[in-house]
Design a protein around this motif. Structure first.
Motif, PDB file in Angstrom:
ATOM      1  N   ALA A 151      23.674  -4.341  -4.721  1.00 16.12           N
ATOM      2  CA  ALA A 151      24.904  -5.278  -4.404  1.00 16.12           C
ATOM      3  C   ALA A 151      24.606  -5.541  -3.090  1.00 16.12           C
ATOM      4  N   ALA A 152      24.063  -4.838  -2.010  1.00 19.45           N
ATOM      5  CA  ALA A 152      24.186  -4.924  -0.623  1.00 19.45           C
ATOM      6  C   ALA A 152      22.993  -5.913  -0.297  1.00 19.45           C
ATOM      7  N   VAL A 153      21.796  -5.846  -1.383  1.00 14.59           N
ATOM      8  CA  VAL A 153      20.607  -6.908  -1.100  1.00 14.59           C
ATOM      9  C   VAL A 153      21.065  -8.219  -1.401  1.00 14.59           C
ATOM     10  N   LYS A 154      21.964  -8.287  -2.590  1.00 17.80           N
ATOM     11  CA  LYS A 154      22.484  -9.690  -2.853  1.00 17.80           C
ATOM     12  C   LYS A 154      23.336 -10.185  -1.642  1.00 17.80           C
ATOM     13  N   THR A 155      23.755  -9.708  -0.735  1.00 16.44           N
ATOM     14  CA  THR A 155      24.466 -10.101   0.720  1.00 16.44           C
ATOM     15  C   THR A 155      23.560 -10.626   1.568  1.00 16.44           C
ATOM     16  N   ASP A 172      14.139 -15.029  12.113  1.00 17.56           N
ATOM     17  CA  ASP A 172      13.800 -15.492  11.099  1.00 17.56           C
ATOM     18  C   ASP A 172      12.888 -14.195  10.246  1.00 17.56           C
ATOM     19  N   ILE A 173      13.072 -14.419   9.216  1.00 15.42           N
ATOM     20  CA  ILE A 173      12.378 -13.302   8.274  1.00 15.42           C
ATOM     21  C   ILE A 173      10.959 -12.960   8.501  1.00 15.42           C
ATOM     22  N   LEU A 174      10.154 -13.893   8.692  1.00  9.49           N
ATOM     23  CA  LEU A 174       8.751 -13.821   9.203  1.00  9.49           C
ATOM     24  C   LEU A 174       8.619 -13.127  10.571  1.00  9.49           C
ATOM     25  N   GLN A 175       9.507 -13.275  11.377  1.00 10.71           N
ATOM     26  CA  GLN A 175       9.570 -12.430  12.760  1.00 10.71           C
ATOM     27  C   GLN A 175       9.669 -10.811  12.506  1.00 10.71           C
ATOM     28  N   VAL A 176      10.283 -10.719  11.291  1.00 11.62           N
ATOM     29  CA  VAL A 176      10.632  -9.438  10.887  1.00 11.62           C
ATOM     30  C   VAL A 176       9.422  -8.900  10.279  1.00 11.62           C
ATOM     31  N   THR A 177       8.829  -9.447   9.302  1.00 14.16           N
ATOM     32  CA  THR A 177       7.701  -9.086   8.351  1.00 14.16           C
ATOM     33  C   THR A 177       6.546  -9.440   9.123  1.00 14.16           C
ATOM     34  N   GLY A 178       6.269 -10.437   9.839  1.00 11.87           N
ATOM     35  CA  GLY A 178       4.887 -11.017  10.113  1.00 11.87           C
ATOM     36  C   GLY A 178       4.712 -11.970   9.017  1.00 11.87           C
ATOM     37  N   LEU A 198      15.764  -2.330   3.377  1.00 11.91           N
ATOM     38  CA  LEU A 198      17.299  -3.128   3.672  1.00 11.91           C
ATOM     39  C   LEU A 198      17.965  -2.969   4.947  1.00 11.91           C
ATOM     40  N   GLU A 199      17.706  -1.830   5.439  1.00 13.00           N
ATOM     41  CA  GLU A 199      17.946  -1.564   6.778  1.00 13.00           C
ATOM     42  C   GLU A 199      17.232  -2.400   7.718  1.00 13.00           C
ATOM     43  N   ILE A 200      16.131  -2.592   7.594  1.00 16.29           N
ATOM     44  CA  ILE A 200      15.179  -3.380   8.514  1.00 16.29           C
ATOM     45  C   ILE A 200      15.510  -5.021   8.277  1.00 16.29           C
ATOM     46  N   PHE A 201      15.686  -5.266   7.044  1.00 15.09           N
ATOM     47  CA  PHE A 201      16.241  -6.529   6.992  1.00 15.09           C
ATOM     48  C   PHE A 201      17.601  -6.826   7.498  1.00 15.09           C
ATOM     49  N   GLU A 202      18.569  -5.934   7.072  1.00 15.63           N
ATOM     50  CA  GLU A 202      19.807  -6.238   7.826  1.00 15.63           C
ATOM     51  C   GLU A 202      19.862  -6.161   9.282  1.00 15.63           C
ATOM     52  N   VAL A 225      12.772   4.195   0.118  1.00 18.95           N
ATOM     53  CA  VAL A 225      11.921   3.222   0.286  1.00 18.95           C
ATOM     54  C   VAL A 225      12.730   1.910   0.641  1.00 18.95           C
ATOM     55  N   PHE A 226      13.521   1.561  -0.547  1.00 17.93           N
ATOM     56  CA  PHE A 226      14.194   0.387  -0.617  1.00 17.93           C
ATOM     57  C   PHE A 226      15.380   0.425   0.335  1.00 17.93           C
ATOM     58  N   ARG A 227      15.841   1.328   0.546  1.00 18.90           N
ATOM     59  CA  ARG A 227      17.092   1.583   1.411  1.00 18.90           C
ATOM     60  C   ARG A 227      16.424   1.214   2.765  1.00 18.90           C
ATOM     61  N   GLU A 228      15.374   1.949   3.225  1.00 13.56           N
ATOM     62  CA  GLU A 228      14.630   1.538   4.706  1.00 13.56           C
ATOM     63  C   GLU A 228      14.533   0.091   4.621  1.00 13.56           C
TER      64      GLU A 228
END
Length: 90
Positions: free
Chosen positions: A18-22, A65-71, A53-57, A48-51
């Protein structure tokens, strides 16, 4: 695993999803792709999925931008997350 543990695990998973959907659309899409990759290689640990999500949040809060987070190499990002958690045999 007891019935109660399974039920609690499912409840935790639903809350996580549910948090991912936000997440904003671009973050959501990348999260889902990483999730599919993890499932393919047998990763099911909710931590792992919680971590992830925390990185993405955090990226969303910092308005990057998402690519700045993941590369640009999202697979390498995913593998590094697994190595960090000692869940990948590499």
């Amino acid at each position: 695993m007891s019935f109660q543990e399974m039920r609690d695990g499912k409840k935790e998973w639903r809350i996580l999803q549910a948090a991912v959907k936000t997440l904003p659309k671009d973050y959501y899409i990348v999260y889902r792709e990483i999730q599919k990759y993890f499932f393919k290689i047998g990763v099911t640990d909710t931590q792992v999925f919680r971590e992830l999500l925390e990185i993405f949040e955090d990226g969303v809060l910092r308005e990057v931008d998402i690519l700045q987070v993941t590369g640009r190499d999202i697979a390498a990002f995913s593998d590094s997350l697994l190595r960090q958690d000692d869940l990948c045999e590499k």
